[in-house]
Scaffold this active site. Sequence first.
Site, short mmCIF file in Angstrom:
data_model
loop_
_atom_site.label_atom_id
_atom_site.label_comp_id
_atom_site.label_asym_id
_atom_site.label_seq_id
_atom_site.Cartn_x
_atom_site.Cartn_y
_atom_site.Cartn_z
N HIS A 56 0.84 -1.19 0.00
CA HIS A 56 0.00 0.00 0.00
C HIS A 56 0.88 1.24 0.00
O HIS A 56 1.14 1.84 1.03
CB HIS A 56 -0.97 0.00 1.20
CG HIS A 56 -2.18 0.84 0.96
ND1 HIS A 56 -2.37 2.05 1.57
CD2 HIS A 56 -3.25 0.64 0.15
CE1 HIS A 56 -3.51 2.57 1.18
NE2 HIS A 56 -4.07 1.74 0.31
N ILE A 62 0.77 4.47 3.63
CA ILE A 62 -0.36 4.91 4.47
C ILE A 62 -1.24 3.70 4.75
O ILE A 62 -1.32 2.76 3.95
CB ILE A 62 -1.18 6.04 3.82
CG1 ILE A 62 -1.80 5.62 2.50
CG2 ILE A 62 -0.34 7.30 3.66
CD1 ILE A 62 -2.79 6.62 1.93
N GLY A 65 -7.70 2.73 4.19
CA GLY A 65 -8.91 3.22 4.85
C GLY A 65 -9.80 2.11 5.36
O GLY A 65 -10.38 2.22 6.45
N VAL A 66 -9.92 1.03 4.60
CA VAL A 66 -10.79 -0.06 5.05
C VAL A 66 -10.26 -0.71 6.33
O VAL A 66 -11.03 -1.21 7.14
CB VAL A 66 -11.02 -1.13 3.96
CG1 VAL A 66 -11.78 -0.54 2.79
CG2 VAL A 66 -9.72 -1.74 3.49
N GLU A 70 -12.01 -1.06 9.88
CA GLU A 70 -12.02 -2.34 10.60
C GLU A 70 -11.55 -2.16 12.04
O GLU A 70 -12.13 -2.75 12.96
CB GLU A 70 -11.16 -3.37 9.88
CG GLU A 70 -11.06 -4.71 10.58
CD GLU A 70 -12.38 -5.48 10.72
OE1 GLU A 70 -12.49 -6.30 11.65
OE2 GLU A 70 -13.31 -5.26 9.89
#
Length: 152
Positions: A56, A62, A65-66, A70
């Site tokens: 990533h 970074i 977002g998911v 979570e």
Amino acid sequence: MSKENRKTLDLRDVVKILPHRYPFLLVDKIIELDLEKGSILGQKNVTINEAFFQGHFPEAPIMPGVLILEAMAQTGGVLVHLKADNGKIAVLLNVNNAKFRNPVRPGDVLLLRGEGLHFGLRGGRMKMEATVNDRIAAEAEIGFALVDVNQI
């Protein structure tokens, strides 16, 4: 775990509640817990050793977002589980109004704050916020269903 008004939960307590394990356990500890008010504050220490940083954006890593969502859901799930105190576990039902505000990077301490909007016998709904150094990284309303572990 009883409904006692505990102030903190260490990692050993968290794994007694959440079914998640490495590499998907994203809550390191619960810093504050107030069952009467329906509030919780969890912590995730974000390190460069996380497997997702390999792919990533390796040049500018970074946290996805998911995975922030979570981590918020796992923290909220701890509170929903403890409020119910019925032997069931909280599983993700829905996510509404999710917004990502600022990136989370290796070395950050992600604070996961939740306030209960509704608690019932079948689940709950939480307003969750993830922050780093008092800056909002993400926010969402997250719904949970309480299910028997045998149903999963």
